[in-house]
Write an enzyme that holds these catalytic residues in place. Structure first.
Site, PDB file in Angstrom:
ATOM      1  N   GLY A 269       0.601  -1.619   0.637  1.00  0.00           N
ATOM      2  CA  GLY A 269       0.208   0.063   0.345  1.00  0.00           C
ATOM      3  C   GLY A 269       0.484   1.355  -0.451  1.00  0.00           C
ATOM      4  O   GLY A 269       0.458   2.517   0.445  1.00  0.00           O
ATOM      5  N   SER A 270       2.297   1.257  -0.120  1.00  0.00           N
ATOM      6  CA  SER A 270       3.066   2.686  -0.395  1.00  0.00           C
ATOM      7  C   SER A 270       2.186   3.206  -1.692  1.00  0.00           C
ATOM      8  O   SER A 270       2.052   5.049  -1.221  1.00  0.00           O
ATOM      9  CB  SER A 270       3.872   2.050  -0.965  1.00  0.00           C
ATOM     10  OG  SER A 270       4.181   1.614  -2.379  1.00  0.00           O
ATOM     11  N   ASN A 271       1.553   2.876  -2.154  1.00  0.00           N
ATOM     12  CA  ASN A 271       0.469   3.779  -3.360  1.00  0.00           C
ATOM     13  C   ASN A 271      -0.577   3.937  -2.785  1.00  0.00           C
ATOM     14  O   ASN A 271      -0.554   5.232  -3.193  1.00  0.00           O
ATOM     15  CB  ASN A 271       0.235   3.066  -4.557  1.00  0.00           C
ATOM     16  CG  ASN A 271       1.736   3.433  -5.532  1.00  0.00           C
ATOM     17  OD1 ASN A 271       1.482   4.820  -6.208  1.00  0.00           O
ATOM     18  ND2 ASN A 271       2.535   2.097  -5.989  1.00  0.00           N
TER      19      ASN A 271
ATOM     20  N   MET B 131      -4.268  -7.139  -6.795  1.00  0.00           N
ATOM     21  CA  MET B 131      -3.297  -8.077  -7.699  1.00  0.00           C
ATOM     22  C   MET B 131      -4.953  -8.823  -8.507  1.00  0.00           C
ATOM     23  O   MET B 131      -4.878 -11.000  -8.658  1.00  0.00           O
ATOM     24  CB  MET B 131      -2.737  -9.333  -6.870  1.00  0.00           C
ATOM     25  CG  MET B 131      -1.707  -8.453  -5.789  1.00  0.00           C
ATOM     26  SD  MET B 131      -1.085  -7.454  -7.526  1.00  0.00           S
ATOM     27  CE  MET B 131       0.268  -9.007  -8.257  1.00  0.00           C
ATOM     28  N   ARG B 132      -5.751  -8.839  -8.604  1.00  0.00           N
ATOM     29  CA  ARG B 132      -7.002  -9.404  -9.541  1.00  0.00           C
ATOM     30  C   ARG B 132      -7.308  -8.285 -10.052  1.00  0.00           C
ATOM     31  O   ARG B 132      -7.292  -7.386 -10.836  1.00  0.00           O
ATOM     32  CB  ARG B 132      -8.187  -9.481  -8.412  1.00  0.00           C
ATOM     33  CG  ARG B 132      -8.921 -10.317  -7.726  1.00  0.00           C
ATOM     34  CD  ARG B 132      -9.893 -10.501  -6.793  1.00  0.00           C
ATOM     35  NE  ARG B 132      -8.846 -10.891  -5.555  1.00  0.00           N
ATOM     36  CZ  ARG B 132      -8.731 -12.179  -5.768  1.00  0.00           C
ATOM     37  NH1 ARG B 132      -9.654 -12.761  -6.587  1.00  0.00           N
ATOM     38  NH2 ARG B 132      -8.001 -13.116  -4.653  1.00  0.00           N
TER      39      ARG B 132
ATOM     40  N   ILE C 194      -9.738  -7.102 -12.968  1.00  0.00           N
ATOM     41  CA  ILE C 194     -11.212  -6.041 -12.638  1.00  0.00           C
ATOM     42  C   ILE C 194     -12.330  -7.598 -13.787  1.00  0.00           C
ATOM     43  O   ILE C 194     -11.888  -7.064 -15.190  1.00  0.00           O
ATOM     44  CB  ILE C 194     -11.362  -5.454 -12.738  1.00  0.00           C
ATOM     45  CG1 ILE C 194     -10.307  -3.980 -11.655  1.00  0.00           C
ATOM     46  CG2 ILE C 194     -12.868  -4.521 -12.386  1.00  0.00           C
ATOM     47  CD1 ILE C 194     -11.193  -4.821  -9.988  1.00  0.00           C
TER      48      ILE C 194
ATOM     49  N   ASN D  42      -5.566   2.563 -13.169  1.00  0.00           N
ATOM     50  CA  ASN D  42      -4.793   1.114 -12.352  1.00  0.00           C
ATOM     51  C   ASN D  42      -3.215   1.525 -12.728  1.00  0.00           C
ATOM     52  O   ASN D  42      -2.660   2.170 -13.674  1.00  0.00           O
ATOM     53  CB  ASN D  42      -4.695   0.126 -13.386  1.00  0.00           C
ATOM     54  CG  ASN D  42      -3.638  -1.150 -13.190  1.00  0.00           C
ATOM     55  OD1 ASN D  42      -3.592  -1.528 -11.309  1.00  0.00           O
ATOM     56  ND2 ASN D  42      -3.115  -1.598 -13.110  1.00  0.00           N
TER      57      ASN D  42
ATOM     58  N   HIS E  88       0.790   0.766 -13.159  1.00  0.00           N
ATOM     59  CA  HIS E  88       1.598  -0.494 -13.284  1.00  0.00           C
ATOM     60  C   HIS E  88       3.352   0.195 -13.541  1.00  0.00           C
ATOM     61  O   HIS E  88       3.142   1.377 -14.476  1.00  0.00           O
ATOM     62  CB  HIS E  88       1.613  -0.709 -14.935  1.00  0.00           C
ATOM     63  CG  HIS E  88       1.799  -2.345 -15.553  1.00  0.00           C
ATOM     64  ND1 HIS E  88       1.576  -3.563 -14.963  1.00  0.00           N
ATOM     65  CD2 HIS E  88       2.588  -2.438 -16.093  1.00  0.00           C
ATOM     66  CE1 HIS E  88       2.290  -4.609 -15.705  1.00  0.00           C
ATOM     67  NE2 HIS E  88       3.488  -3.927 -15.975  1.00  0.00           N
TER      68      HIS E  88
HETATM   69  C1  GRF Z   1       3.005  -1.147  -7.324  1.00  0.00           C
HETATM   70  O1  GRF Z   1       4.281  -1.170  -8.000  1.00  0.00           O
HETATM   71  C2  GRF Z   1       2.024  -1.575  -8.832  1.00  0.00           C
HETATM   72  O2  GRF Z   1       2.504  -0.141  -9.849  1.00  0.00           O
HETATM   73  C3  GRF Z   1       1.761  -2.141  -9.515  1.00  0.00           C
HETATM   74  O3  GRF Z   1       1.736  -2.624  -7.563  1.00  0.00           O
HETATM   75  C4  GRF Z   1       2.624  -2.887  -6.979  1.00  0.00           C
HETATM   76  C5  GRF Z   1       2.324  -2.216  -5.623  1.00  0.00           C
HETATM   77  O4  GRF Z   1       2.636  -1.432  -4.334  1.00  0.00           O
HETATM   78  N1  GRF Z   1      -0.024  -2.587  -9.719  1.00  0.00           N
HETATM   79  P1  GRF Z   1       2.088  -0.825  -3.312  1.00  0.00           P
HETATM   80  O5  GRF Z   1       1.215  -2.216  -2.751  1.00  0.00           O
HETATM   81  O6  GRF Z   1       1.260   0.325  -3.756  1.00  0.00           O
HETATM   82  O7  GRF Z   1       3.430  -0.215  -2.296  1.00  0.00           O
END
Ligand code: GRF
Length: 192
Positions: free
Chosen positions: A16-18, A94-95, A97, A111, A113
């Site tokens: 969840g760093s994003n 990780m699924r 949609i 999304n 990527h």
């Molecule tokens: C990120 O690298 C994103 O691009 C990919 O999954 C990763 C998620 O990282 N889809 P985080 O859980 O947000 O740290």
């Protein structure tokens, strides 16, 4: 008159760093939005802890507890509508949609990527690009369609590997870019 602050939902399965970067951007007034909901399909995911610290409502779901993917997505869709969510933000979810959610939120699911699409789609974008030996890496934000990382590209940012880097260093650089580009894209999408 003040414009209403749009509600977003973030879907995540891992660290969840994003998610954190988006929450930080909201706190720092770089992004005008409210995270109305975190949807998580992994009860062990650290992102749940992050949401708890921020007092963000969280839906932790096990898709196996539903009779079908359509039913799983109907349930989520109902919750999103109840909360008046305008944009669904996938951040390490990780699924795939399915058609049920896609139909309910047409062009409203995005999304991020960790590679320069259309190269290296799928779950291992960084590793695949690194092992291929590319010298330019990057990040793509795109709309979600029924394919895997095939939807229309909204924005991309790249960097060049000038001197040899380990995969960990590449990963770190990619995440740094992700944490900047995703809040920026959200602000543009929601407010331009
Ligand atoms: C990120 O690298 C994103 O691009 C990919 O999954 C990763 C998620 O990282 N889809 P985080 O859980 O947000 O740290």
């Amino acid at each position: 008159m003040h414009k209403p602050i749009p509600n977003i939902a973030i879907f995540a399965s891992g660290s969840g760093s994003n998610f954190q970067a988006i929450a930080d951007a909201i706190q720092n007034k770089k992004l005008d939005a409210t995270i109305a909901l975190l949807v998580c399909d992994n009860p062990q995911a650290f992102v749940i802890e992050r949401a708890k610290n921020l007092q963000i409502e969280t839906l932790v779901l096990n898709p196996k507890n539903f009779s079908s993917k359509a039913e799983y997505e109907m349930f989520i869709g109902g919750k999103l509508r109840d909360l008046n969510v305008q944009l669904v933000v996938l951040a390490g979810y990780m699924r795939i949609i399915g058609p049920t959610l896609l139909a309910q939120f047409p062009n409203k699911i995005i999304n991020i990527h960790p590679a320069l699409l259309p190269s290296f789609p799928g779950a291992h974008g960084i590793k695949d690009a690194f092992e291929y030996g590319v010298k330019v890496f990057g990040v793509t934000v795109h709309f979600v369609d029924s394919g895997v990382d095939t939807g229309m590209i909204i924005d991309q940012e790249s960097f060049k590997m000038e001197t040899p880097m380990t995969i960990e260093e590449v990963e770190e650089q990619i995440h740094k870019i992700e944490h900047q580009i995703y809040p920026k894209v959200l602000q543009n999408l929601l407010h331009l």
